[in-house]
Write an enzyme that holds these catalytic residues in place. Structure first.
Site, mmCIF file in Angstrom:
data_model
loop_
_atom_site.group_PDB
_atom_site.id
_atom_site.type_symbol
_atom_site.label_atom_id
_atom_site.label_comp_id
_atom_site.label_asym_id
_atom_site.label_seq_id
_atom_site.Cartn_x
_atom_site.Cartn_y
_atom_site.Cartn_z
ATOM 1 N N ALA A 65 0.701 -1.184 0.107
ATOM 2 C CA ALA A 65 0.105 0.082 0.053
ATOM 3 C C ALA A 65 0.817 1.184 0.034
ATOM 4 C CB ALA A 65 -0.871 -0.022 1.358
ATOM 5 N N GLY A 104 0.941 -5.171 0.996
ATOM 6 C CA GLY A 104 -0.265 -5.192 0.179
ATOM 7 C C GLY A 104 0.106 -5.888 -1.401
ATOM 8 N N GLU A 107 -0.103 -9.369 -0.773
ATOM 9 C CA GLU A 107 -1.753 -9.690 -0.454
ATOM 10 C C GLU A 107 -2.345 -9.826 -1.913
ATOM 11 O OE1 GLU A 107 -1.791 -6.548 2.545
ATOM 12 O OE2 GLU A 107 -2.926 -7.856 3.764
ATOM 13 N N GLU A 127 4.034 -5.140 7.406
ATOM 14 C CA GLU A 127 3.259 -4.042 8.164
ATOM 15 C C GLU A 127 3.432 -3.889 9.310
ATOM 16 O OE1 GLU A 127 2.343 -6.297 6.000
ATOM 17 O OE2 GLU A 127 0.639 -5.553 4.480
HETATM 18 C C1 3H9 Z 1 0.551 -2.185 3.519
HETATM 19 O O1 3H9 Z 1 0.831 -2.842 2.452
HETATM 20 C C2 3H9 Z 1 -0.741 -2.484 4.177
HETATM 21 C C3 3H9 Z 1 -1.707 -3.353 3.535
HETATM 22 O O2 3H9 Z 1 -1.553 -4.580 4.284
HETATM 23 C C4 3H9 Z 1 -3.220 -2.983 3.950
HETATM 24 C C5 3H9 Z 1 -3.782 -1.978 3.081
HETATM 25 C C6 3H9 Z 1 -5.495 -1.669 3.236
HETATM 26 N N1 3H9 Z 1 4.584 3.444 0.226
HETATM 27 O O3 3H9 Z 1 13.244 2.791 0.784
HETATM 28 P P1 3H9 Z 1 13.634 3.205 -0.599
HETATM 29 C C7 3H9 Z 1 9.036 5.146 -1.425
HETATM 30 S S1 3H9 Z 1 1.633 -1.070 4.244
HETATM 31 C C8 3H9 Z 1 4.932 4.662 -0.095
HETATM 32 O O4 3H9 Z 1 14.594 4.324 -0.620
HETATM 33 P P2 3H9 Z 1 15.023 0.763 -1.153
HETATM 34 C C9 3H9 Z 1 10.173 5.802 -0.207
HETATM 35 O O5 3H9 Z 1 9.600 6.651 0.573
HETATM 36 C C10 3H9 Z 1 3.022 -1.278 3.302
HETATM 37 N N2 3H9 Z 1 6.252 5.125 -0.515
HETATM 38 O O6 3H9 Z 1 14.050 2.136 -1.730
HETATM 39 C C11 3H9 Z 1 11.257 6.145 -1.240
HETATM 40 O O7 3H9 Z 1 10.607 7.551 -1.392
HETATM 41 P P3 3H9 Z 1 11.544 8.751 -1.864
HETATM 42 C C12 3H9 Z 1 3.876 -2.360 3.461
HETATM 43 C C13 3H9 Z 1 6.951 4.054 -0.387
HETATM 44 O O8 3H9 Z 1 14.959 0.257 -2.779
HETATM 45 C C14 3H9 Z 1 11.210 5.514 -2.430
HETATM 46 O O9 3H9 Z 1 9.923 4.930 -2.387
HETATM 47 N N3 3H9 Z 1 5.026 -2.290 2.857
HETATM 48 C C15 3H9 Z 1 6.658 2.921 0.060
HETATM 49 O O10 3H9 Z 1 16.120 1.039 -0.388
HETATM 50 C C16 3H9 Z 1 12.304 4.430 -2.477
HETATM 51 O O11 3H9 Z 1 12.385 3.775 -1.231
HETATM 52 C C17 3H9 Z 1 6.232 -1.813 3.433
HETATM 53 O O12 3H9 Z 1 6.262 -1.659 4.503
HETATM 54 C C18 3H9 Z 1 5.249 2.562 0.230
HETATM 55 N N4 3H9 Z 1 5.085 1.350 0.653
HETATM 56 O O13 3H9 Z 1 13.993 -0.159 -0.448
HETATM 57 C C19 3H9 Z 1 7.367 -1.557 2.556
HETATM 58 N N5 3H9 Z 1 7.753 2.109 -0.103
HETATM 59 O O14 3H9 Z 1 12.595 8.364 -2.862
HETATM 60 C C20 3H9 Z 1 8.136 -0.361 2.892
HETATM 61 C C21 3H9 Z 1 8.820 2.805 -0.572
HETATM 62 O O15 3H9 Z 1 10.944 10.001 -2.191
HETATM 63 N N6 3H9 Z 1 9.061 0.131 2.108
HETATM 64 N N7 3H9 Z 1 8.378 4.115 -0.666
HETATM 65 O O16 3H9 Z 1 12.452 9.039 -0.527
HETATM 66 C C22 3H9 Z 1 10.462 -0.693 2.022
HETATM 67 O O17 3H9 Z 1 10.623 -1.396 3.027
HETATM 68 C C23 3H9 Z 1 11.480 0.102 0.991
HETATM 69 O O18 3H9 Z 1 11.241 1.067 0.700
HETATM 70 C C24 3H9 Z 1 11.710 -1.161 0.048
HETATM 71 C C25 3H9 Z 1 12.538 -0.668 -0.971
HETATM 72 C C26 3H9 Z 1 12.520 -2.491 0.702
HETATM 73 C C27 3H9 Z 1 10.610 -1.542 -0.505
#
Ligand code: 3H9
Length: 701
Positions: A65, A104, A107, A127
């Protein structure tokens, strides 16, 4: 971004290839959700279409998400509805998991009828790390695919698994070596040819049977998992949601999951954790850095000094595949340092967290030498010797002579003026601070200290190195102690005063642990060793009466079996010691201080508010670019509880008016000028604003 831009749909042999293309991570924001819904509706509508392959572009299937949408009004279709529509489509959809499928994103894949992954794919439900639970069916569908035990582990810890494990567990049907999309279409063809109704994950009940037959099973599995999560609401809610998968019919289980998700998304803990998620990514962005600045190439590192810090820094490089030379002046220190590195790795191997052959690979990347000519080999040189300006300047003159042009030259100083160190070289534009935290191979914070002549590409290089070796870089300016230690000094001063006024080490530590830190200041002092500070104070002519008295009694902390606490042989558990109480009471008496009972509330306020006050001064002086950078530094360098979002975020939640009033009260009643509220704090309090209202500012140079 329109939905047409972020979802590419192409027709192939009577089926659709649906590609999510929403860089950088395919977050499932509204445009992507709408685009997917349109594609799924087309699949349902057009009878000639027999099914679809769903995949992502780039390194991501989808990272889940869009976190920035939480807390705002979210637009339809919401993710759970989108997934329900997909699952009920009646035509097979194969998820071709090309890269990371998180939250998500996973999911969504669970709602598909078949899953096939690339070997490098990773899958997880992280999450919980944002204070949430999977809220789009993950807690109901994952246990149906892989069983309750493994599902609980993935959901409660948030740790991802790789493709091979996903195959073993039944999370994916296959792993495709080579052409993933081709393999996904072959899987689709096979399913179509069999002519069966596409299997829905929701209908699979067999892997729930064990937990249904044994009502105590979930709690038995959950107990050790929850123990590590310090009583936070999200991990507990994760367990409740998985329990619902076992005890309730699917639709009701989903409802329970949605309810729990709604509670968590509005909880203060999750808001704080989401704040830190974005703050962490901001902390290395400089508002004045030109857009075309690129980091320099770094393939080899040189670390000067084989002490604890130097060794930990070298391990950090080796752990991430970068060869590193350690230089020390004499063979004995070098051998001791290298032996300590091996020992550290061996401990990790014996705990089962590192394979023995991986240890050997890492060790093979670390070379020790007393020959300074290897300085010429380093793309980055990091000095980690004693905190003495003269010594560091001498070393930097040598580095200047021998290092190759364009090498990044970093000092790991925690207190000294980086400008003075840079001035010892003919290339101050290449010099900056890379302040690692002890143990450097474990702690994730990297304070990058920008000196007045440091070039932007040097800073960009330090940030890139930090990220590559798994650190969280935060760029700060030059001052005594930089951001983290400068604030810590305020806390240390109050901790010492509290002892003189009536508290005991265990009272202070308990209050700090109850606030959420893993350790209180005195247990931490014992761990780090009290003699270092004692020596520095003696050199500077300053005093800390109780700490000095303990050191004079030979109590240097854990390493001597006694400090603020006593320690049984071979144990690290602090035990309150009547001898310490005696020393404290005697010191108070000697200084003419009448001891009084001190409440836990006062202790907590005096441990936290003076740090916030110093944070405000740091912002006033433009040593930090943003309040949230300070939060990141405290969460990743000093164990500030992430669910409280860091000191400046916490201050905004308490209200700056309240903090200002309490600081004034303490400044007056304790006659302590260091506690006078900073001008910035008072101004914001008067305006009814928080630190988060401040615009980002360039570091003062
Ligand atoms: C969810 O899914 C809830 C659902 O179960 C239910 C819904 C109803 N959203 O980290 P990086 C941005 S909760 C928005 O530097 P990497 C990040 O801010 C979600 N933005 O890259 C950054 O922006 P900027 C569950 C996001 O390669 C850019 O992308 N998922 C999101 O080092 C690059 O990110 C998580 O918790 C997001 N979901 O690492 C995963 N993700 O360039 C969260 C990233 O402007 N994300 N951005 O600074 C991560 O753990 C890492 O970002 C990831 C990539 C491993 C994916």
């Amino acid at each position: 971004m329109t939905s047409a831009n972020v979802v590419k749909v192409t027709e192939r042999d009577g089926a659709l290839l649906i590609e999510m293309d929403n860089p950088p991570v395919n977050a499932l924001g509204i445009a992507l959700r709408r685009g997917l819904m349109a594609a799924f509706e087309r699949l349902a509508r057009e009878s000639a279409l027999k099914g679809a392959v769903l995949t992502g572009t780039g390194r991501f299937f989808s990272a889940g998400a869009d976190i920035s949408e939480f807390g705002k009004t979210r637009e339809n279709p919401l993710l759970p509805e989108l997934i329900a529509f997909l699952e009920d489509l009646g035509k097979p959809v194969v998820a071709a998991i090309n890269g990371q499928a998180l939250g998500g994103g996973l999911e969504l894949a669970l709602g598909c009828h078949y899953r096939i992954a690339a070997p490098a794919a990773r899958m997880g439900l992280p999450e919980v790390k944002l204070g949430l639970l999977p809220g789009a069916g993950g807690t109901q569908r994952l246990p149906r695919l892989i069983g309750v035990e493994r599902a609980l582990a993935m959901i409660v810890t948030g740790e991802p698994i790789d493709a091979a494990e996903a195959k073993t567990l039944g999370l994916v049907d296959d792993v495709a070596e080579g052409d993933l999309i081709g393999a996904a279409f072959r899987l689709l063809e096979g399913a179509v040819a069999r002519g069966v109704r596409p299997p829905r994950t929701r209908d699979r009940e067999e892997k729930l049977a064990a937990a249904r037959a044994d009502s105590g099973l979930i709690d038995r599995i959950a107990e050790p998992l929850l123990k590590r999560q310090r009583g936070l609401p999200a991990p507990r809610a994760c367990v409740e949601a998985v329990r619902a998968a076992v005890t309730l019919p699917f639709e009701e289980g989903l409802k329970r999951e949605v309810e729990l998700f709604a509670q968590l998304v509005n909880s203060p803990e999750s808001k704080a954790q989401r704040h830190i998620f974005f703050a962490e990514r901001e902390a290395a962005k400089l508002p004045d850095m030109p857009a075309d600045v690129r980091p320099r190439e770094v393939n080899k590192a040189v670390v000067i000094g084989a002490g604890t810090m130097g060794g930990g820094i070298a391990m950090s490089f080796a752990n991430f595949g970068i060869p590193v030379w350690i230089i020390d002046q004499d063979h004995e220190s070098l051998d001791r340092g290298l032996a300590r590195i091996r020992e550290n790795y061996q401990i990790t191997v014996s705990r089962g967290s590192l394979a023995a052959d991986e240890m050997e690979k890492r060790l093979a990347r670390i070379h020790g030498t007393t020959d300074w000519s290897v300085l010429a080999e380093g793309d980055v040189v990091i000095e980690a010797v004693f905190e003495e300006l003269d010594l560091k300047q001498r070393i930097f003159r040598m580095i200047d002579e021998k290092a190759r042009p364009g090498a990044l030259l970093a000092t790991n100083t925690s207190t000294l003026d980086v400008n003075k160190i840079a001035a010892a070289t003919s290339r101050p534009e290449d010099v900056l601070g890379m302040h690692f935290f002890s143990p450097a191979n474990v702690m994730r914070l990297l304070e990058i200290v920008r000196a007045s002549k440091t070039s932007f590409d040097a800073i960009a290089t330090a940030i890139a190195i930090g990220r590559r070796i798994g650190k969280v870089p935060a760029v700060v300016g030059v001052c005594d102690g930089f951001v983290g230690n400068r604030m810590l000094h305020r806390r240390t001063a109050q901790a010492e005063r509290l002892l003189l006024e009536g508290a005991l080490p265990q009272d202070v530590d308990q209050a700090v642990v109850a606030f959420g830190f893993p350790m209180g200041p005195f247990a931490m002092g014992d761990l780090a060793g009290l003699d270092v500070g004692w020596r520095i104070r003696k050199a500077r002519g300053t005093k800390a009466p109780i700490s000095d008295a303990l050191c004079e009694a030979g109590r240097f902390g854990q390493k001597t079996g006694a400090g603020y606490y006593r320690y049984e042989k071979g144990s690290r558990t602090p035990i309150p010691d009547p001898e310490v109480e005696r020393i404290i009471i005697e010191t108070s008496k000697r200084l003419g201080i009448t001891r009084r009972p001190i409440s836990a509330e006062e202790i907590t306020e005096r441990m936290i508010y003076p740090m916030i006050n110093e944070g405000a001064r740091i912002l006033e002086e433009r040593i930090a670019m943003r309040a949230s950078d300070i939060d990141v530094i405290w969460v990743y360098g000093y164990g500030w509880p992430v669910w409280r979002g860091g000191p400046m975020y916490y201050a905004d939640q308490v209200g700056l008016g309240q903090i200002e009033a309490r600081l004034k009260h303490y400044a007056e009643t304790l006659n302590d000028e260091t506690l006078r509220p900073a001008a910035l704090l008072s101004r914001l309090a008067a305006e009814g604003k928080g630190f988060s209202s401040l615009p980002v500012q360039p570091i003062a140079i």
